[in-house]
Design a protein around this motif. Structure first.
Motif: not given
Length: 314
Positions: A219-245
């Motif tokens: 009702g305030f911070k709605d999250v889609p599909g929270v009942g089957h919530l997935g966990f995060p992945i970090a894609e990290v480069g050799a220079d420390g660059s980061l994408v969270i997905t």
């Protein structure tokens, strides 16, 4: 540029097991890290070990390993976890037993110990940081004392060829920083890189928080599909660059808001976040939503570590 993908398989001791299986199956990850240890849980584990020397590891260790080991072994995914709690050696023996039951051969399992400092501090009247009182005031009630170790022993285990590393009390981000240092050959005294690595570990360590789980407030911070919530992945480069997905088909979301909320979680002063490996500075962190469920994170820095370790008392 070489990239490594880390999956966060758990954010606390009683966390759901299904998202870790999903990460192993669909996440295209090289490492699956389970962060399952809190101050309360390690004291409980120590009490269990006192009653039975073969116990003291995480209660869900067996169930988690039975669920993910076949997939991880088949795909060559390494596992790093603090589910050893008060008894990493017994936890390693349990994993070996499970691997044998599943007919998985050739696994190298490493146990990291050395965090249990109860005997070392019993005769020292140290000051308790939280209250300012002396250790002698609670000496009769003390059941556990564990130092938060850093990345070095985990890296050593990986260098020795470990497929699975099980630890006791280490700093939560260390579970995620160690494989990056190992894979990319980072220097442990490159303080800015270690500061950025701490940002990476900190964003992953609570698992479902950064994908919208604890963030959700219907009702305030709605999250889609929270009942089957997935966990995060970090894609990290050799220079420390980061994408969270996350896995595309999993529930939840990765947004600027979910990432910012986790960035500020449990860190005290964001300018000087003390860890065993670096004094991290989060104040220059920048985030950018580059696609649906993809947030680029940069700007973590750091200064030389203090040379001291925090000790948690139970």
């Amino acid at each position: 540029m070489k990239k490594i993908r880390l999956g966060s398989g758990a954010g606390y001791s009683g966390d759901r097991i299904e998202p870790a299986v999903e990460l192993a199956e669909k996440g295209d990850i090289q490492y699956l890290c389970f962060e399952c240890l809190a101050e309360r849980t390690i004291a409980i584990a120590q009490q269990a070990k006192m009653k039975d020397p073969a116990q003291g590891y995480d209660a869900l260790l067996a169930a988690r390993m039975e669920a993910v080991l076949p997939i991880c072994h088949k795909k060559g995914i390494k596992i790093i976890t603090n589910m050893g709690a008060a008894n990493p050696q017994a936890g390693a023996a349990k994993i070996k037993q499970i691997a044998e039951k599943l007919n998985i051969k050739g696994l190298k399992i490493a146990a990291v110990s050395g965090d249990d400092v109860l005997a070392a501090i019993r005769d020292q009247d140290l000051t308790i940081e939280e209250t300012g009182a002396k250790l002698s005031t609670i000496k009769d009630k003390l059941v556990s004392a564990n130092a938060y170790l850093g990345v070095a022993p985990i890296i050593e285990a990986l260098q020795a060829g470990a497929d699975i590393v099980i630890t006791g009390r280490v700093a939560d981000p260390a579970l995620f920083i160690a494989p990056l240092v190992y894979e990319f050959g980072w220097s442990l005294d490159d303080w800015n890189l270690m500061g950025q690595a701490t940002v990476i570990g900190h964003l992953l360590e609570c698992a479902g928080q950064v994908t919208g789980g604890y963030f959700a407030d219907p009702g305030f911070k709605d999250v889609p599909g929270v009942g089957h919530l997935g966990f995060p992945i970090a894609e990290v480069g050799a220079d420390g660059s980061l994408v969270i997905t996350k896995v595309e088909s999993a529930g939840g979301m990765v947004t600027l808001a979910t990432c910012k909320e986790q960035l500020l979680y449990e860190i005290h002063n964001p300018k000087t976040y003390f860890t065993p490996d670096v004094v991290a500075d989060f104040t220059g962190v920048k985030m950018e939503q580059i696609a649906k469920d993809q947030v680029r994170v940069s700007g973590g820095t750091g200064a030389a570590k203090t040379g001291l370790l925090k000790v948690s008392l139970g």
